[in-house]
Design a protein around this motif. Structure first.
Motif, mmCIF file in Angstrom:
data_model
loop_
_atom_site.group_PDB
_atom_site.id
_atom_site.type_symbol
_atom_site.label_atom_id
_atom_site.label_comp_id
_atom_site.label_asym_id
_atom_site.label_seq_id
_atom_site.Cartn_x
_atom_site.Cartn_y
_atom_site.Cartn_z
ATOM 1 N N LEU A 436 0.828 -1.213 0.000
ATOM 2 C CA LEU A 436 0.000 0.000 0.000
ATOM 3 C C LEU A 436 0.857 1.255 0.000
ATOM 4 N N ARG A 437 1.918 1.242 0.812
ATOM 5 C CA ARG A 437 2.792 2.416 0.836
ATOM 6 C C ARG A 437 3.485 2.618 -0.517
ATOM 7 N N TYR A 438 3.906 1.507 -1.127
ATOM 8 C CA TYR A 438 4.568 1.598 -2.434
ATOM 9 C C TYR A 438 3.613 2.130 -3.502
ATOM 10 N N SER A 439 2.374 1.644 -3.462
ATOM 11 C CA SER A 439 1.384 2.078 -4.459
ATOM 12 C C SER A 439 0.944 3.508 -4.229
ATOM 13 N N ALA A 440 0.950 3.958 -2.963
ATOM 14 C CA ALA A 440 0.440 5.293 -2.647
ATOM 15 C C ALA A 440 1.441 6.388 -2.959
ATOM 16 N N LYS A 441 2.707 6.049 -3.212
ATOM 17 C CA LYS A 441 3.698 7.066 -3.538
ATOM 18 C C LYS A 441 3.371 7.685 -4.898
ATOM 19 N N VAL A 442 3.338 8.996 -4.952
ATOM 20 C CA VAL A 442 2.987 9.685 -6.206
ATOM 21 C C VAL A 442 4.110 10.614 -6.668
ATOM 22 N N GLU A 443 5.279 10.525 -5.999
ATOM 23 C CA GLU A 443 6.341 11.469 -6.341
ATOM 24 C C GLU A 443 6.864 11.217 -7.755
ATOM 25 N N ASN A 444 7.135 9.958 -8.085
ATOM 26 C CA ASN A 444 7.746 9.629 -9.375
ATOM 27 C C ASN A 444 7.030 8.444 -9.998
ATOM 28 N N ARG A 445 6.952 8.469 -11.309
ATOM 29 C CA ARG A 445 6.423 7.293 -12.002
ATOM 30 C C ARG A 445 7.535 6.303 -12.326
ATOM 31 N N MET A 446 8.818 6.734 -12.230
ATOM 32 C CA MET A 446 9.960 5.863 -12.464
ATOM 33 C C MET A 446 10.584 5.473 -11.131
ATOM 34 N N VAL A 447 10.893 4.165 -10.980
ATOM 35 C CA VAL A 447 11.512 3.668 -9.757
ATOM 36 C C VAL A 447 12.644 2.731 -10.141
ATOM 37 N N PRO A 448 13.651 2.533 -9.249
ATOM 38 C CA PRO A 448 14.692 1.549 -9.546
ATOM 39 C C PRO A 448 14.089 0.140 -9.621
ATOM 40 N N ILE A 449 14.705 -0.698 -10.439
ATOM 41 C CA ILE A 449 14.243 -2.093 -10.567
ATOM 42 C C ILE A 449 14.294 -2.785 -9.203
ATOM 43 N N ARG A 450 15.232 -2.380 -8.375
ATOM 44 C CA ARG A 450 15.381 -2.988 -7.052
ATOM 45 C C ARG A 450 14.110 -2.767 -6.224
ATOM 46 N N GLU A 451 13.555 -1.523 -6.231
ATOM 47 C CA GLU A 451 12.338 -1.255 -5.470
ATOM 48 C C GLU A 451 11.154 -2.035 -6.044
ATOM 49 N N GLU A 452 11.088 -2.127 -7.372
ATOM 50 C CA GLU A 452 9.993 -2.875 -7.991
ATOM 51 C C GLU A 452 10.069 -4.354 -7.584
ATOM 52 N N MET A 453 11.290 -4.896 -7.510
ATOM 53 C CA MET A 453 11.451 -6.291 -7.106
ATOM 54 C C MET A 453 11.074 -6.489 -5.640
ATOM 55 N N ASP A 454 11.365 -5.492 -4.785
ATOM 56 C CA ASP A 454 10.950 -5.577 -3.376
ATOM 57 C C ASP A 454 9.429 -5.630 -3.276
ATOM 58 N N ASN A 455 8.759 -4.819 -4.102
ATOM 59 C CA ASN A 455 7.297 -4.830 -4.085
ATOM 60 C C ASN A 455 6.768 -6.189 -4.545
ATOM 61 N N ILE A 456 7.436 -6.792 -5.554
ATOM 62 C CA ILE A 456 7.030 -8.126 -6.022
ATOM 63 C C ILE A 456 7.186 -9.144 -4.890
ATOM 64 N N ALA A 457 8.263 -9.006 -4.118
ATOM 65 C CA ALA A 457 8.482 -9.952 -3.010
ATOM 66 C C ALA A 457 7.357 -9.860 -1.983
ATOM 67 N N HIS A 458 6.931 -8.611 -1.665
ATOM 68 C CA HIS A 458 5.811 -8.447 -0.729
ATOM 69 C C HIS A 458 4.533 -9.047 -1.315
ATOM 70 N N TYR A 459 4.307 -8.799 -2.626
ATOM 71 C CA TYR A 459 3.111 -9.332 -3.259
ATOM 72 C C TYR A 459 3.116 -10.859 -3.221
ATOM 73 N N LEU A 460 4.251 -11.484 -3.495
ATOM 74 C CA LEU A 460 4.333 -12.949 -3.507
ATOM 75 C C LEU A 460 4.199 -13.530 -2.095
ATOM 76 N N THR A 461 4.609 -12.761 -1.083
ATOM 77 C CA THR A 461 4.420 -13.220 0.303
ATOM 78 C C THR A 461 2.932 -13.466 0.570
#
Length: 602
Positions: A436-461
């Protein structure tokens, strides 16, 4: 500062401007025309006279050139009246060899033909040096058979020279009995075609009246001024034959020497100024002069000055009329527009008096009327916006409170689950909070691949708990590529698609996520599953949709991700896939290597 100046209306300014802008050019033009009129007329007549002299020289030399050709052809050519099979095809040559009556008749007829071609402008004399009689042919002047030029200096000089042909300046033709018969001689030596021996001399006497015929463009006043001189500046032609053979300086006395380097000049003769034109012949060492008094230009100059006065008076009259009418025509709609502005200042925005003008002022009035209408709507809208502003602030405060309330609630659930030792609930709650915190961020539409992978890890949990740990996940990540940027929420829809449509019903579902280099400048992110896959028709339909789809507004599915990547990075990037029925699917996201801030800056 400007209030210290006295007010002057636009109408008065335009009236003064019209008068000055018209009268000033008129005055300058009048003075300049008066000064330059003489020069213009001189230039016009000079160009005309120069063209006449040049054309006259060309035509005279063309006539002499034709005469030279006639002498050549008649001396060595074929008589068109003699049969082609005849051996006597050289009438003049035959006559000089044998002055028989038959040969004389043929030669005479040949020469008469050429004389008639030139409209009797010349006579032909053939002087026999082979011991026979001379042949003298003239159609319009009686011939003096007692005259023989063999003792004349010009004849002896020509025989002694190496010249084949020669043109002699004007002289009296003594071979005729007519007085004052001035002519130009063309001489040609006639050699025997068989042995090259000199048989005789042909003299073509050209009546100088042919020069008057080629000068038909000259006016009578200029004919007497048209003069041709030889290399010694002696007159060889003038319409007044009494001037022939006299020095040119006697015919036209000058105070100063003629400048040969200039084709035209103004000279003084006997107290009067003349325009003098001189043009040299190309093939002869002769020069043509023509001169005209400058005073003859005064008539046309006076006509020009009279026209200038008439035009100046007409322009002054026009300036006075236009300075009264035009400013009033222009300023009338401006005054009405000023009155409308005063009404708007007083708060009257509707039903303004019409400004009748079909030019820029009319367009300006139309725009002002629209502006006043829009201004009225703007004033009314301001009152409404002031009321809506407070409500918007309240809604914005509520929008900020809702996510915080949700985070606090989830944290409470997490704390209660921790107290009750429900580890899975704690793990899911932490993962959900992170998502939710990752999705609610509106500062940038571009993020490092590392952050996107962290979000995937939370989703897969969360998904592992949901599917009772039946999903195995394998990561193959190139650490050097994880700091490059990707569009936010680009990988999660692909993973979600692989779970729901691929391995959701498998007891041993496997998901492999890889981040590898593609070429020298791109990155390939692959999501591979061992699910049910797609048959050939379904795969073809999906590829067609990916080709045509631009994504749906608000959608975060595969098509939306593909469309977003193409819009941001270009048409060659996006999502591709391979799928086989019963063997799973592999979806590949291809993006360029982009550092932080590059896309936003672009």
């Amino acid at each position: 500062m400007y209030r210290n100046f006295k007010f002057v209306s636009i109408k008065n300014k335009m009236a003064v401007l019209f008068i000055l802008s018209i009268l000033t050019p008129i005055l300058i033009m009048f003075i300049n025309s008066y000064i330059s009129s003489q020069q213009m007329l001189e230039s016009k007549y000079t160009d005309l006279l120069e063209d006449i002299t040049r054309q006259s020289n060309i035509r005279i030399e063309e006539f002499l050139g034709d005469t030279k050709k006639i002498s050549l052809i008649s001396s060595y050519g074929i008589n068109s009246y003699v049969s082609a099979v005849s051996q006597e095809n050289y009438p003049v040559q035959n006559y000089l060899r044998n002055a028989s009556q038959s040969n004389e008749n043929q030669a005479t007829q040949l020469l008469m033909n050429y004389i008639m071609m030139k409209e009797r402008a010349f006579s032909v004399y053939i002087y026999n040096l082979n011991g026979g009689q001379d042949l003298l042919v003239s159609t319009n002047k009686p011939v003096d058979y007692t005259y023989h030029p063999r003792n004349e200096k010009w004849f002896r000089d020509f025989l002694a020279s190496d010249d084949i042909t020669r043109d002699l300046p004007t002289r009296i033709d003594l071979q005729t009995k007519q007085d004052n018969n001035w002519a130009i001689y063309h001489l040609r030596k006639i050699f025997d075609l068989e042995n090259g021996r000199l048989l005789g001399v042909m003299v073509i006497s050209i009546d100088i009246d042919f020069i008057n015929k080629v000068n038909k463009r000259l006016q009578d006043s200029n004919l007497s001024a048209f003069t041709i001189v030889d290399e010694n500046d002696r007159v060889i032609f003038n319409s007044d034959y009494s001037r022939i053979n006299r020095p040119f300086n006697e015919v036209f006395p000058l105070k100063a020497k003629i400048n040969k380097d200039r084709n035209r000049e103004v000279v003084q003769s006997e107290g009067k100024n003349y325009i003098l034109i001189h043009s040299a012949f190309e093939a002869h060492n002769w020069t043509t002069y023509i001169y005209m008094p400058v005073d003859e230009l005064a008539v046309e100059r006076n006509i020009l000055l009279r026209n200038l006065w008439m035009m100046g008076i007409a322009l002054v009259f026009f300036a006075l009329i236009s300075s009264i009418y035009l400013p009033n025509l222009i300023t009338r709609p401006i005054k009405q527009l000023m009155k409308n502005m005063t009404l708007v200042e007083q708060g009257k925005f509707d039903n303004l008096p019409a400004v009748r003008s079909n030019d820029e002022i009319g367009l300006l009035a139309m725009r002002f009327e629209q502006m006043s209408s829009e201004l009225k709507q703007l004033v009314e809208r301001i009152y409404l916006e002031q009321e809506e502003k407070a409500e918007a602030e309240i809604r914005a405060l509520q929008a900020q409170i809702n996510p915080h309330f949700l985070y606090n609630t989830l944290n409470s659930v997490k704390w209660i689950a921790s107290m009750q030792r429900a580890d899975k609930i704690v793990e899911m709650t932490e993962a959900l909070i992170s998502i939710l915190r990752y999705s609610a961020k509106v500062e940038n539409r571009m993020v490092p691949i590392r952050e996107e992978m962290d979000n995937i890890a939370h989703y897969l949990t969360i998904q592992k708990v949901r599917y009772f740990n039946r999903i195995a996940v394998s990561y193959q990540l190139d650490e050097q590529l994880l700091d490059y940027e990707i569009l936010k929420l680009s990988i999660q829809p692909i993973v979600e698609n692989a779970i729901f449509h691929g391995i959701a019903d498998h007891e041993d579902g496997t998901l492999t996520i890889t981040v590898t280099a593609s070429g020298d400048s791109d990155i390939a992110i692959r999501v591979k599953d061992n699910g049910i896959g797609m048959d050939e028709d379904a795969a073809l339909a999906l590829k067609q949709r990916l080709t045509e789809s631009d994504g749906q507004p608000g959608s975060i599915g595969v098509f939306n991700v593909h469309s977003r990547i193409r819009r941001v990075f270009g048409e060659k990037y996006g999502i591709t896939f391979d799928s086989t029925k019963g063997m799973g699917s592999t979806f590949t996201i291809t993006i360029p290597r982009t550092k932080k801030g590059e896309i936003e800056h672009a």
